[in-house]
Design a protein around this motif. Structure first.
Motif, PDB file in Angstrom:
ATOM      1  N   UNK A 127       9.119 -18.131 -39.066  1.00  0.00           N
ATOM      2  CA  UNK A 127       8.945 -18.638 -37.697  1.00  0.00           C
ATOM      3  C   UNK A 127       7.703 -19.518 -37.576  1.00  0.00           C
ATOM      4  N   UNK A 128       6.657 -19.191 -38.327  1.00  0.00           N
ATOM      5  CA  UNK A 128       5.407 -19.958 -38.223  1.00  0.00           C
ATOM      6  C   UNK A 128       5.179 -20.913 -39.364  1.00  0.00           C
ATOM      7  N   UNK A 129       6.247 -21.371 -39.988  1.00  0.00           N
ATOM      8  CA  UNK A 129       6.109 -22.240 -41.169  1.00  0.00           C
ATOM      9  C   UNK A 129       5.393 -23.553 -40.870  1.00  0.00           C
ATOM     10  N   UNK A 130       5.414 -24.008 -39.629  1.00  0.00           N
ATOM     11  CA  UNK A 130       4.769 -25.285 -39.278  1.00  0.00           C
ATOM     12  C   UNK A 130       3.443 -25.075 -38.550  1.00  0.00           C
ATOM     13  N   UNK A 131       2.931 -23.862 -38.563  1.00  0.00           N
ATOM     14  CA  UNK A 131       1.698 -23.553 -37.848  1.00  0.00           C
ATOM     15  C   UNK A 131       0.560 -23.315 -38.831  1.00  0.00           C
ATOM     16  N   UNK A 132      -0.627 -23.694 -38.413  1.00  0.00           N
ATOM     17  CA  UNK A 132      -1.805 -23.511 -39.266  1.00  0.00           C
ATOM     18  C   UNK A 132      -2.425 -22.133 -39.012  1.00  0.00           C
ATOM     19  N   UNK A 133      -1.681 -21.102 -39.375  1.00  0.00           N
ATOM     20  CA  UNK A 133      -2.134 -19.726 -39.191  1.00  0.00           C
ATOM     21  C   UNK A 133      -1.926 -18.950 -40.488  1.00  0.00           C
ATOM     22  N   UNK A 134      -2.840 -18.020 -40.770  1.00  0.00           N
ATOM     23  CA  UNK A 134      -2.757 -17.215 -41.988  1.00  0.00           C
ATOM     24  C   UNK A 134      -2.121 -15.868 -41.647  1.00  0.00           C
ATOM     25  N   UNK A 135      -1.098 -15.507 -42.416  1.00  0.00           N
ATOM     26  CA  UNK A 135      -0.335 -14.273 -42.172  1.00  0.00           C
ATOM     27  C   UNK A 135      -0.437 -13.400 -43.416  1.00  0.00           C
ATOM     28  N   UNK A 136      -0.635 -12.108 -43.244  1.00  0.00           N
ATOM     29  CA  UNK A 136      -0.726 -11.222 -44.403  1.00  0.00           C
ATOM     30  C   UNK A 136      -0.343  -9.794 -44.075  1.00  0.00           C
ATOM     31  N   UNK A 137       0.137  -9.075 -45.086  1.00  0.00           N
ATOM     32  CA  UNK A 137       0.490  -7.660 -44.921  1.00  0.00           C
ATOM     33  C   UNK A 137      -0.470  -6.800 -45.735  1.00  0.00           C
ATOM     34  N   UNK A 138      -0.754  -5.616 -45.207  1.00  0.00           N
ATOM     35  CA  UNK A 138      -1.741  -4.716 -45.801  1.00  0.00           C
ATOM     36  C   UNK A 138      -1.150  -3.302 -45.855  1.00  0.00           C
ATOM     37  N   UNK A 139      -0.961  -2.780 -47.070  1.00  0.00           N
ATOM     38  CA  UNK A 139      -0.380  -1.452 -47.230  1.00  0.00           C
ATOM     39  C   UNK A 139      -0.814  -0.870 -48.565  1.00  0.00           C
ATOM     40  N   UNK A 156       7.068 -14.192 -31.707  1.00  0.00           N
ATOM     41  CA  UNK A 156       7.061 -15.480 -31.011  1.00  0.00           C
ATOM     42  C   UNK A 156       6.014 -15.520 -29.884  1.00  0.00           C
ATOM     43  N   UNK A 157       5.876 -14.463 -29.056  1.00  0.00           N
ATOM     44  CA  UNK A 157       4.785 -14.484 -28.066  1.00  0.00           C
ATOM     45  C   UNK A 157       3.395 -14.540 -28.694  1.00  0.00           C
ATOM     46  N   UNK A 158       3.202 -13.873 -29.839  1.00  0.00           N
ATOM     47  CA  UNK A 158       1.894 -13.942 -30.512  1.00  0.00           C
ATOM     48  C   UNK A 158       1.577 -15.386 -30.890  1.00  0.00           C
ATOM     49  N   UNK A 159       2.538 -16.052 -31.521  1.00  0.00           N
ATOM     50  CA  UNK A 159       2.332 -17.454 -31.908  1.00  0.00           C
ATOM     51  C   UNK A 159       2.033 -18.319 -30.681  1.00  0.00           C
ATOM     52  N   UNK A 160       2.832 -18.166 -29.632  1.00  0.00           N
ATOM     53  CA  UNK A 160       2.685 -19.005 -28.444  1.00  0.00           C
ATOM     54  C   UNK A 160       1.339 -18.781 -27.754  1.00  0.00           C
ATOM     55  N   UNK A 161       0.914 -17.522 -27.653  1.00  0.00           N
ATOM     56  CA  UNK A 161      -0.364 -17.225 -27.008  1.00  0.00           C
ATOM     57  C   UNK A 161      -1.544 -17.763 -27.820  1.00  0.00           C
ATOM     58  N   UNK A 162      -1.442 -17.703 -29.128  1.00  0.00           N
ATOM     59  CA  UNK A 162      -2.495 -18.277 -29.983  1.00  0.00           C
ATOM     60  C   UNK A 162      -2.579 -19.788 -29.816  1.00  0.00           C
ATOM     61  N   UNK A 182      14.855 -21.380 -38.584  1.00  0.00           N
ATOM     62  CA  UNK A 182      15.172 -20.009 -38.999  1.00  0.00           C
ATOM     63  C   UNK A 182      16.605 -19.644 -38.636  1.00  0.00           C
ATOM     64  N   UNK A 183      17.193 -20.385 -37.698  1.00  0.00           N
ATOM     65  CA  UNK A 183      18.585 -20.144 -37.327  1.00  0.00           C
ATOM     66  C   UNK A 183      18.750 -19.439 -36.001  1.00  0.00           C
ATOM     67  N   UNK A 184      17.663 -19.332 -35.244  1.00  0.00           N
ATOM     68  CA  UNK A 184      17.740 -18.669 -33.946  1.00  0.00           C
ATOM     69  C   UNK A 184      18.095 -19.701 -32.878  1.00  0.00           C
ATOM     70  N   UNK A 185      19.088 -19.389 -32.055  1.00  0.00           N
ATOM     71  CA  UNK A 185      19.492 -20.286 -30.966  1.00  0.00           C
ATOM     72  C   UNK A 185      19.456 -19.557 -29.634  1.00  0.00           C
TER      73      UNK A 185
END
Length: 545
Positions: free
Chosen positions: A94-106, A57-63, A19-22
């Motif tokens: 950030x989670x492109x390599x993780x097996x998690x489902x992400x979605x927005x609801x509005x 990032x903490x959400x991903x790491x804790x999961x 993502x370009x974060x260092x």
């Protein structure tokens, strides 16, 4: 501190680097330290400070640290649709390599795609309160399944009236001891503190000074200008600075619409977004701004938060905001993620009274700039009036396929195209007489009317005996009680027979009136006989003995 120095999951760290974060930004580093100690956090940080990655990032790491990551759920509550979409996109990166489902609801869009995400077992739910409560009340989304809760831009949620909705949602979740909660807000108001005290488990305080962001990274300037000279000065600034992209803020929807229209007439391809713009249109404009196809965007404060545009060169406060906090949120659209940017404010006699509060809030005096005559550029739209409501009405008419019909472009019907049109009425057969086929054909022939084009006639106030085209009406088309056209040479009947007379009397009457012979059909005669027989029977019931 670098991201690589944290003990993050390898797949997560790969997504962070791609993502370009260092380097961690201050709010990220402070947040990670408290979250990984197992604490809830209450963060005071301005938009543009990097707080989105501070909670994603903490959400991903804790999961990933749990034994069953796919069974975990996080809920991120945000005030606007734009912010929900932006967080969803960053989470996907950030989670492109993780097996998690992400979605927005509005709201503002259909339910189908969002219901599909719920069925697929969405792990990270990003949404606005209204739609989230809809799904919860329908039983499709359970708040008591949430393991990690994030409330982003809490002060904005309260300003928009979502405080009761938030409390309702929190009461349906797990106890605060059984979930992790992170709350982010630009200001720590009494409502924010009360919510934290009631629904968070002894949160750690994290604060990033707003002054550092607004003063150190953004070059600010202010012009004192008359209200009716602001457009000329804005055109001069755009011509002088030649920015690659510009975000212009106004205080009202009408002003946003008007400024965008005037910029367009002066050669700047501008779009606008306001609160009640359809979601599909609004998202299209925002995507165009991000991709570079829309270089000039005019917006109300609905876009001040959650609108992330990389490398935005210039923010213009066409109207000074009446809320001092909105000034920080507006200019925070530039100089994101530690970069530099420019912000120019136009202070007119209508909104200058908010200047003192802004300078008190930011802790600095905004440098005053002076414009010479060369900076005022001729406004080609001067003298024109732009009405947002009328434009919306015309758009709605066009959508229904009725816009502009019979109009001259100014909303007035033209005289030279006016026509006299007689609606064709369906033929009706009288219940008491039948017309022969030959007579009906002649009557139909006489009823043919030519469309007449008539020039507009000046109203002199005097009556005129000018002849008008009149069409002869057939006995079939003549309604009950209507007289036939005066042009008909037939002899008038003395008096129309009463409704209860015999068929023979009525046939005689119409023969005298129209000069032709009429005959009654056998079917009609039989119906008349049956009717009279029935009437006689009814009368006999009530007749005295």
């Amino acid at each position: 501190m670098k991201f690589s120095e944290w003990n993050f999951n390898e797949d997560l760290l790969r997504g962070i680097e791609e993502t370009g974060y260092a380097e961690c930004m201050p709010v990220q580093e402070l947040t990670y330290k408290e979250v990984f100690k197992g604490k809830d956090i209450l963060v005071q940080s301005q938009t543009g400070s990097g707080k989105t990655a501070a909670f994603l990032i903490p959400i991903f790491q804790l999961f990933l640290e749990s034994e069953t990551p796919r069974e975990k759920k996080a809920l991120i509550i945000v005030p606007t649709r734009e912010l929900a979409v932006q967080i969803e996109k960053e989470a996907e990166l950030l989670g492109r390599h993780l097996d998690l489902v992400i979605g927005s609801f509005y709201g503002g869009v259909g339910y189908t795609q969002q219901e599909k995400l719920i069925r697929e077992g969405v792990n990270i739910i990003i949404g606005t309160p209204g739609r989230l409560i809809d799904f919860n009340q329908s039983g499709k989304l359970k708040f008591n399944d949430i393991d990690i809760l994030v409330i982003d831009e809490a002060d904005r949620l309260f300003d928009m009236g979502f405080y009761p909705d938030l409390k309702k949602m929190l009461k349906r979740m797990k106890p605060r001891e059984e979930r992790r909660t992170m709350l982010f807000s630009a200001t720590l108001s009494v409502q924010v503190k009360n919510l934290a005290w009631e629904h968070m488990n002894e949160p750690a305080d994290v604060s990033v000074s707003p002054e550092n962001m607004t003063v150190d990274n953004i070059t600010q300037g202010l012009y004192h200008v008359g209200r009716h000279e602001k457009m000329k000065l804005l055109l001069g600034l755009l011509n002088s600075l030649q920015p690659k992209n510009v975000l212009v803020f106004t205080n009202t929807k009408q002003a946003a619409f008007e400024v965008a229209q005037r910029l367009g007439l002066n050669g700047y391809d501008a779009e606008y977004i306001i609160g009640d713009l359809p979601q599909s249109k609004r998202q299209k404009v925002i995507d165009g701004m991000k991709s570079g196809t829309v270089p000039y965007l005019v917006a109300t404060d609905v876009a001040a938060r959650g609108l992330h545009i990389n490398d935005l060169e210039l923010v213009v406060n066409y109207d000074l905001p009446e809320d001092c906090e909105n000034y920080v949120h507006r200019i925070g659209r530039t100089a994101r993620a530690g970069k530099s940017g420019n912000a120019i404010s136009l202070s007119c006699e209508k909104y200058v009274y908010g200047l003192e509060a802004i300078e008190t809030f930011t802790g600095m005096k905004i440098p005053v700039l002076f414009a010479d005559e060369s900076l005022y550029v001729e406004d080609k739209s001067a003298g024109r009036y732009f009405n947002l409501e009328r434009s919306k009405h015309k758009f709605e008419e066009a959508e229904r396929g009725r816009g502009g019909r019979g109009r001259d472009g100014r909303g007035k019907t033209t005289q030279d195209t006016r026509k006299i049109v007689q609606r064709k009425k369906p033929e009706r057969t009288r219940p008491h007489a039948a017309v022969s086929a030959g007579t009906a054909a002649v009557a139909k022939e006489e009823a043919v009317e030519t469309i007449v084009r008539r020039p507009a006639r000046k109203n002199t106030g005097k009556r005129t005996d000018e002849a008008r085209p009149v069409r002869a009406q057939s006995p079939v088309e003549t309604g009950r009680g209507k007289r036939p056209a005066a042009a008909s040479p037939v002899k008038k009947a003395d008096k129309k027979p009463a409704g209860k007379t015999r068929i023979e009397d009525r046939l005689k009457y119409y023969s005298e009136k129209y000069g032709e012979n009429f005959t009654a059909s056998s079917e009609l005669l039989e119906k008349d006989r049956q009717k009279r027989s029935l009437i006689q029977k009814i009368k006999g019931i009530f007749r005295r003995p």
